[in-house]
Design an enzyme around this catalytic site. Structure first.
Site, PDB file in Angstrom:
ATOM      1  N   GLU A 105      -2.915  10.578   3.712  1.00 59.50           N
ATOM      2  CA  GLU A 105      -3.250   9.383   2.721  1.00 59.50           C
ATOM      3  C   GLU A 105      -3.812   8.227   3.507  1.00 59.50           C
ATOM      4  OE1 GLU A 105       0.220   8.165   0.225  1.00 59.50           O
ATOM      5  OE2 GLU A 105      -0.602   6.005   0.750  1.00 59.50           O
ATOM      6  N   ASP A 145       3.839 -19.730   0.743  1.00 59.99           N
ATOM      7  CA  ASP A 145       4.144 -20.849  -0.001  1.00 59.99           C
ATOM      8  C   ASP A 145       3.352 -20.888  -1.326  1.00 59.99           C
ATOM      9  OD1 ASP A 145       1.778 -21.422   0.643  1.00 59.99           O
ATOM     10  OD2 ASP A 145       2.524 -23.452   2.008  1.00 59.99           O
ATOM     11  N   ASP A 164      -5.588 -17.644   1.912  1.00 58.02           N
ATOM     12  CA  ASP A 164      -5.021 -18.777   1.443  1.00 58.02           C
ATOM     13  C   ASP A 164      -5.369 -20.106   2.185  1.00 58.02           C
ATOM     14  OD1 ASP A 164      -3.472 -20.715   0.046  1.00 58.02           O
ATOM     15  OD2 ASP A 164      -1.628 -19.927   1.002  1.00 58.02           O
ATOM     16  N   PRO A 169      -5.547  -0.465  -6.757  1.00 55.36           N
ATOM     17  CA  PRO A 169      -6.381  -1.574  -7.288  1.00 55.36           C
ATOM     18  C   PRO A 169      -7.509  -1.963  -6.182  1.00 55.36           C
ATOM     19  CG  PRO A 169      -4.083  -1.869  -7.343  1.00 55.36           C
ATOM     20  CD  PRO A 169      -3.887  -0.937  -6.676  1.00 55.36           C
ATOM     21  N   VAL A 197       0.979   4.046  -3.884  1.00 53.04           N
ATOM     22  CA  VAL A 197       0.485   5.517  -3.960  1.00 53.04           C
ATOM     23  C   VAL A 197       1.842   6.316  -3.647  1.00 53.04           C
ATOM     24  CG1 VAL A 197      -0.971   7.113  -2.811  1.00 53.04           C
ATOM     25  CG2 VAL A 197      -1.748   4.654  -2.729  1.00 53.04           C
ATOM     26  N   ASP A 200       7.635   5.670  -0.561  1.00 50.50           N
ATOM     27  CA  ASP A 200       8.166   6.746   0.030  1.00 50.50           C
ATOM     28  C   ASP A 200       7.871   7.288   1.427  1.00 50.50           C
ATOM     29  OD1 ASP A 200       5.519   7.664  -0.486  1.00 50.50           O
ATOM     30  OD2 ASP A 200       6.293   9.430  -1.243  1.00 50.50           O
ATOM     31  N   HIS A 243       0.788  -1.166   0.000  1.00 51.93           N
ATOM     32  CA  HIS A 243      -0.046  -0.131  -0.063  1.00 51.93           C
ATOM     33  C   HIS A 243       0.933   1.367  -0.007  1.00 51.93           C
ATOM     34  CE1 HIS A 243      -4.224  -1.333   0.572  1.00 51.93           C
ATOM     35  NE2 HIS A 243      -3.825  -2.447   0.432  1.00 51.93           N
ATOM     36  N   ASP A 244       2.059   1.242   0.562  1.00 51.44           N
ATOM     37  CA  ASP A 244       2.807   2.314   0.293  1.00 51.44           C
ATOM     38  C   ASP A 244       3.479   2.732  -0.948  1.00 51.44           C
ATOM     39  OD1 ASP A 244       4.379   4.621   1.408  1.00 51.44           O
ATOM     40  OD2 ASP A 244       6.157   3.378   1.700  1.00 51.44           O
TER      41      ASP A 244
HETATM   42  C1  HEM Z   1      -3.774  -7.258  -7.034  1.00 50.17           C
HETATM   43  C2  HEM Z   1      -4.140  -6.001  -6.369  1.00 50.17           C
HETATM   44  C3  HEM Z   1      -4.763  -6.612  -4.868  1.00 50.17           C
HETATM   45  C4  HEM Z   1      -5.976  -6.337  -4.207  1.00 50.17           C
HETATM   46  C5  HEM Z   1      -7.419  -6.053  -5.120  1.00 50.17           C
HETATM   47  C6  HEM Z   1      -5.801  -6.643  -2.949  1.00 50.17           C
HETATM   48  C7  HEM Z   1      -6.841  -6.659  -2.014  1.00 50.17           C
HETATM   49  C8  HEM Z   1      -6.713  -7.273  -0.653  1.00 50.17           C
HETATM   50  C9  HEM Z   1      -7.894  -7.170   0.279  1.00 50.17           C
HETATM   51  C10 HEM Z   1      -9.283  -6.783  -0.188  1.00 50.17           C
HETATM   52  C11 HEM Z   1      -7.345  -7.544   1.348  1.00 50.17           C
HETATM   53  C12 HEM Z   1      -7.856  -7.876   2.790  1.00 50.17           C
HETATM   54  C13 HEM Z   1      -8.021  -6.544   3.606  1.00 50.17           C
HETATM   55  C14 HEM Z   1      -8.559  -6.559   4.726  1.00 50.17           C
HETATM   56  O1  HEM Z   1      -9.794  -7.074   4.938  1.00 50.17           O
HETATM   57  O2  HEM Z   1      -7.755  -6.124   5.730  1.00 50.17           O
HETATM   58  C15 HEM Z   1      -5.823  -7.920   1.107  1.00 50.17           C
HETATM   59  C16 HEM Z   1      -4.890  -8.469   2.097  1.00 50.17           C
HETATM   60  C17 HEM Z   1      -3.923  -8.633   1.979  1.00 50.17           C
HETATM   61  N1  HEM Z   1      -3.059  -8.233   0.830  1.00 50.17           N
HETATM   62 FE1  HEM Z   1      -3.666  -7.672  -0.903  1.00 50.17          FE
HETATM   63  N2  HEM Z   1      -4.463  -7.088  -2.722  1.00 50.17           N
HETATM   64  C18 HEM Z   1      -3.683  -6.950  -3.925  1.00 50.17           C
HETATM   65  C19 HEM Z   1      -2.584  -7.018  -4.090  1.00 50.17           C
HETATM   66  C20 HEM Z   1      -1.527  -7.362  -2.942  1.00 50.17           C
HETATM   67  C21 HEM Z   1      -0.159  -7.051  -3.117  1.00 50.17           C
HETATM   68  C22 HEM Z   1       0.697  -6.718  -4.178  1.00 50.17           C
HETATM   69  C23 HEM Z   1       0.478  -7.518  -1.844  1.00 50.17           C
HETATM   70  C24 HEM Z   1       1.969  -7.515  -1.371  1.00 50.17           C
HETATM   71  C25 HEM Z   1       2.692  -7.709  -2.250  1.00 50.17           C
HETATM   72  C26 HEM Z   1      -0.560  -7.917  -1.011  1.00 50.17           C
HETATM   73  C27 HEM Z   1      -0.666  -8.255   0.511  1.00 50.17           C
HETATM   74  C28 HEM Z   1      -1.709  -8.432   1.036  1.00 50.17           C
HETATM   75  C29 HEM Z   1      -1.449  -9.268   2.616  1.00 50.17           C
HETATM   76  C30 HEM Z   1      -0.468  -9.857   3.079  1.00 50.17           C
HETATM   77  C31 HEM Z   1      -2.711  -9.143   3.002  1.00 50.17           C
HETATM   78  C32 HEM Z   1      -3.262  -9.742   4.504  1.00 50.17           C
HETATM   79  C33 HEM Z   1      -3.317  -8.599   5.664  1.00 50.17           C
HETATM   80  C34 HEM Z   1      -3.421  -8.962   6.756  1.00 50.17           C
HETATM   81  O3  HEM Z   1      -3.868 -10.327   7.134  1.00 50.17           O
HETATM   82  O4  HEM Z   1      -3.921  -8.070   7.771  1.00 50.17           O
HETATM   83  N3  HEM Z   1      -1.973  -7.460  -1.536  1.00 50.17           N
HETATM   84  N4  HEM Z   1      -5.512  -7.553   0.070  1.00 50.17           N
END
Ligand code: HEM
Ligand SMILES: *[C@@H]1O[C@H](CO)[C@@H](O)[C@H](O)[C@H]1NC(C)=O
Ligand SMILES: *[C@@H]1O[C@H](CO)[C@@H](O)[C@H](O)[C@H]1NC(C)=O
Length: 331
Positions: free
Chosen positions: A91, A254, A246, A164, A76, A80, A72-73
């Protein structure tokens, strides 16, 4: 016309000296390098590691939170630290950043680093290092990550509008990654970060109960998964309930996430969509079965390339930006 050998020696020496000068000036002049702080703050990376390790021991969900914070950093205003700034129009308040956590871990590492080398290590780099350490603590790959980022001087809630979204089409997801210099392969691999962590039911409402076209649920959800998701996230239930991204492997970094997406066990709509498009499907399939299982390509190894690339988005280096004293405020 040949040069006498002493002339060649002089040319060669000049070239060597120039190469040395540029390798020393390089970081100051603007690119990132591994070990940027090795002489100016030799313990910086170790301090981040120990703070992250302690935080994850105390709260195992923090590893995923720190990985998400890095993403997220970077998406946007570049990597930075703009998301770290606290304030009513900052932000961090953006709805697209809802649920992003781990700020206090970054701040704790920063405070400890300031105690030993004040004004040297950026918050932007601490975010990147913390994500790296969080992956390793989740049994993921270990890697060296270039540093030398400086902290941004802008943090505006409206800047996060283009993040996204889990409801985005596959075209839009590709385009949003493309704008950051990331490929379809990066999109697949970085989405693989959902190998750890959880989502709130909030993000599943539409997918389960009002999927378009037609309403009802997303037909790409595996029939075995659908009743599970519905019972964990009942219609009009508590949207804050959390479930693993997952299925069956949400604490371990993994390749399972890509296999789950292939089999219709992806939890987020955006994850599942990667298997509906021919080109992203081929990328997912390349990490399944033979030869991947024996000879590669390996998800963990390729993920490193992608996340290091993500860490280069819009970085400020050299004389740009600043080194904040505290991560939540500009100097
Ligand atoms: C393709 C675009 C992406 C979308 C639409 C997306 C969307 C989301 C959403 C909706 C959640 C749940 C948030 C919540 O309920 O707290 C989430 C969690 C997460 N996202 Fe993504 N994400 C994307 C890409 C990424 C990328 C690129 C990374 C890191 C490289 C990432 C890492 C994570 C992680 C680790 C979580 C779990 C957070 C937690 O357990 O607190 N995501 N993401
Ligand atoms: C944030 O950005 C918007 C749109 O660019 C602008 O109108 C607003 O004044 C900015 N706010 C701050 C506090 O800079
Ligand atoms: C899916 O991938 C193919 C490449 O095989 C591409 O040409 C096509 O435009 C993509 N479709 C969508 C909907 O993005």
């Amino acid at each position: 016309m040949a040069f006498p050998s002493y002339v060649k020696t002089i040319f060669y020496s000049i070239a060597m000296i120039l190469a040395l000068v540029f390798s020393l000036l390089g970081p100051a002049m603007g690119q990132l390098i591994v070990g940027f702080y090795s002489s100016t703050c030799p313990n910086a990376e170790e301090i981040v590691s120990s703070v992250v390790q302690e935080a994850v021991q105390e709260d195992p969900t923090m590893a995923a939170a720190l990985l998400r914070l890095h993403y997220h950093d970077c998406f946007v205003q570049g990597c930075d630290g703009s998301i770290l700034i606290d304030g009513s129009d900052a932000e961090r308040q953006a709805s697209n950043h809802a649920g992003v956590r781990g700020f206090e871990v970054i701040e704790r590492a920063k405070a400890q680093i300031e105690d030993v080398c004040a004004g040297v290590v950026s918050c932007a780099d601490i975010v990147v290092l913390a994500a790296r350490d969080a992956i390793a603590l989740s049994n993921g790959p270990q890697y060296q990550v270039p540093t030398g980022r400086r902290d941004g001087q802008r943090s505006n809630v409206s800047d996060a509008d283009t993040m996204p979204d889990s409801g985005d089409s596959i075209q839009l997801l590709k385009a949003k990654f493309g704008e950051k210099g990331l490929s379809e392969k990066d999109l697949v691999l970085l989405t693989g970060a959902h190998t750890i962590g959880t989502t709130a039911c909030f993000f599943l409402e539409r997918r389960l109960y009002d999927f378009q076209p037609g309403g009802g649920s997303d037909p790409t959800i595996n029939p075995q998964l659908l009743p599970e998701l519905k019972s964990q996230c009942p219609q009009n239930g508590d949207v804050n309930v959390r479930l693993g991204l997952d299925r069956g492997s949400d604490q371990t970094f993994d390749v399972q996430i890509l296999h789950n997406i292939r089999d219709g066990f992806g939890v987020l709509e955006s994850d599942a969509k990667l298997y509906t498009n021919e080109s992203t499907r081929q990328i997912i399939d390349s990490y399944s079965g033979f030869p991947s299982s024996t000879f590669g390509p390996f998800f963990e190894r390729d993920f490193i390339d992608s996340i290091v690339r993500m860490g280069q988005i819009g970085v400020k280096t050299g004389l740009n930006g600043e080194i904040r004293r505290v991560c939540s405020a500009f100097n």
